[in-house]
Write an enzyme that holds these catalytic residues in place. Structure first.
Site, PDB file in Angstrom:
ATOM      1  N   LYS A 240       0.803  -1.228  -0.050  1.00 63.95           N
ATOM      2  CA  LYS A 240      -0.005  -0.081   0.005  1.00 63.95           C
ATOM      3  C   LYS A 240       0.760   1.218  -0.025  1.00 63.95           C
ATOM      4  O   LYS A 240       2.099   1.099   0.488  1.00 63.95           O
ATOM      5  CB  LYS A 240      -1.035  -0.085   1.034  1.00 63.95           C
ATOM      6  CG  LYS A 240      -0.175  -0.376   2.397  1.00 63.95           C
ATOM      7  CD  LYS A 240       0.599   0.488   3.130  1.00 63.95           C
ATOM      8  CE  LYS A 240       0.746   1.982   3.213  1.00 63.95           C
ATOM      9  NZ  LYS A 240       1.927   2.510   4.081  1.00 63.95           N
TER      10      LYS A 240
ATOM     11  N   TYR B  63      -4.517   3.887   6.144  1.00 66.70           N
ATOM     12  CA  TYR B  63      -5.003   2.892   7.071  1.00 66.70           C
ATOM     13  C   TYR B  63      -6.553   3.220   7.375  1.00 66.70           C
ATOM     14  O   TYR B  63      -7.445   2.297   7.705  1.00 66.70           O
ATOM     15  CB  TYR B  63      -4.219   2.643   8.101  1.00 66.70           C
ATOM     16  CG  TYR B  63      -2.892   1.970   7.976  1.00 66.70           C
ATOM     17  CD1 TYR B  63      -2.942   0.590   7.820  1.00 66.70           C
ATOM     18  CD2 TYR B  63      -1.642   2.929   7.715  1.00 66.70           C
ATOM     19  CE1 TYR B  63      -1.503   0.084   7.399  1.00 66.70           C
ATOM     20  CE2 TYR B  63      -0.552   2.011   7.331  1.00 66.70           C
ATOM     21  CZ  TYR B  63      -0.343   0.776   7.337  1.00 66.70           C
ATOM     22  OH  TYR B  63       0.772  -0.052   6.983  1.00 66.70           O
TER      23      TYR B  63
END
Ligand code: NAD
Length: 406
Positions: A157, A245
């Site tokens: 990510k 996140y």
């Protein structure tokens, strides 16, 4: 996973610790026992033996691309805890480091590659998938090259630094008929999965307000901080690195995509943040009526925290997205209940090993992975919308007809 009342948590932690101490003192007693009692007996520890993969032995081989902090500290050690995957190859710009790491993990030097020679992985049958752990702006290039080399991809990510690059990655994987998975380790974390399951069971009633806060202080003498504040390599600041996140977390907690975002980036005099934001705060509105407020920062003490306020109860995850020791707490008027990872037991496959095996096992079952490229692209699109909202000072519609509910 353990479950306990928060009021009991201090004693329970002590009890668990005493349990571990009990094992240690048994070992000490054994050391003091007569020599005849010390003969090797072959006493089995069945729980410590990992099952072999269904094909009778060949493990799913990963080439890890980029030997930086996350690769060296979290991912490479996790292979020892995998059920079905193994480390097959390394890709690095530093041949001496690649050889050192290869020797440490038993990788034959025939399976070492540099970035220029990366495409030769096409001829290496020991490599099933490539795990890309490079600075964000390099994810798209190496993901597309890996797909074209006929390999599955697990990409860290954020998936890429633009939604356009995410689309190119998805197309390349689709054309190669290979899987593309994003390294959303929290999707494989038992505590985050428990939190999502509790919310689906309406444990807090209807979720109305979600908060997500993620921060850390960047150490600028560390090379891994330097690319993070260089836009051409990172694509953005704390939002790209840590706020993601919360962007992704709010989506899996609510199982819904937002329809509108607003955001603010406060001005800063700190010259480190000339190219990317340090702090950012955003608001999201959902069709169900839920709202999310999120923040991320590169200049405040390490925090990773989610909160969900529902019509019947509240839920906190703190830490929410840590490497270890995450905890979810449901708070009701009559008391609280919490769930966390056991620390003093032989580990169940954790989020790192769980993620590595998930790709192998989903492919064996001919299923799509849990954290797809489409999931990764949705977060990058939302991040682009948050940046646009901060830049323009206006609400930005994100009502794209998404695939989560809402
Ligand atoms: P890092 O700086 O420690 O490692 C980056 C690696 O890329 C280094 O080995 C570096 O040599 C190499 N590299 C190749 N080309 C480079 C270039 N042009 N500039 C700089 N480095 C170059 O970074 P990291 O913390 O390991 O992060 C790598 C990726 O992993 C990022 O995408 C980050 O978002 C992701 N990450 C994910 C998690 C997680 O929990 N899922 C945690 C940390 C990092």
């Amino acid at each position: 996973m353990t479950t306990m009342s928060v009021h009991d948590s201090a004693t329970a932690t002590r009890r668990t610790f005493l349990g571990a101490m009990g094992a240690a003192s048994t070992a000490m007693l054994a050391a003091a026992a007569p020599a005849s009692a010390q003969r090797a007996t072959g006493r089995p520890y069945p729980q410590a033996i990992r099952p072999l993969p269904p094909d009778g032995g060949r493990r799913f081989g990963y080439a890890v691309v980029g030997l930086g902090k996350y690769a060296l500290n979290q991912i490479l050690p996790a292979f020892a805890r995998c059920r079905t995957s193994r480390l097959a190859a390394l890709v690095s710009g530093d041949p001496a480091k690649a050889r050192r790491v290869a020797d440490q993990y038993g990788v034959d030097h025939a399976h070492l590659y540099d970035y220029a020679g990366f495409d030769r992985i096409a001829n290496d049958p020991t490599i099933d998938a490539v795990y890309i752990i490079l600075p964000n702006a390099l994810h798209a290039e190496f993901s597309i090259r890996a797909s074209r080399a006929g390999k599955h991809v697990l990409c860290e990510k954020p998936m890429a630094t633009s939604a356009a690059d995410c689309r190119r990655m998805i197309v390349a994987a689709r054309e190669a008929k290979r899987e593309l998975m994003i390294g959303y380790r929290c999707h494989y974390d038992p505590v985050n999965r428990k939190a999502a399951a509790l919310l689906r069971e309406k444990t807090v009633g209807t979720p109305r307000i979600v908060t997500t806060d993620n921060s850390d202080v960047l150490a600028f003498d560390d090379p891994s901080a330097q690319w993070r504040v260089t836009r051409a390599l990172s694509g953005g600041g704390s939002l790209m690195d840590l706020g993601i996140y919360g962007v992704n977390g709010a989506r899996y907690l609510l199982d819904e995509d937002p329809v509108e975002v607003r955001a603010m980036i406060p001005p800063t005099d700190d010259p480190h943040f000339r190219e990317v934001e340090d702090r950012i705060s955003w608001l999201m509105r959902y069709r169900s009526g839920a709202m999310v407020h999120g923040s991320s920062s590169f200049s405040t003490a390490a925090t990773t925290r989610f909160g969900v306020q529902g019509t019947g109860a509240g839920m906190r995850l703190d830490p929410a997205t840590g490497y270890y020791g995450n905890r979810v707490i449901v708070e009701r008027a009559e008391g609280a209940q919490s769930w966390s990872d056991p620390i003093f037991t032989i580990p169940e496959p954790d989020q790192f090993a769980g993620q590595l095996d998930h790709l192998a096992e989903a492919l064996a079952r001919k299923e799509r992975v849990r954290s797809t490229g489409e999931e990764g692209m949705q977060d990058v699109r939302l991040i682009e919308a948050i940046y646009e909202a901060a830049r323009t000072g206006r609400p930005i519609s994100t009502d794209w007809g998404n695939w989560r509910n809402g």
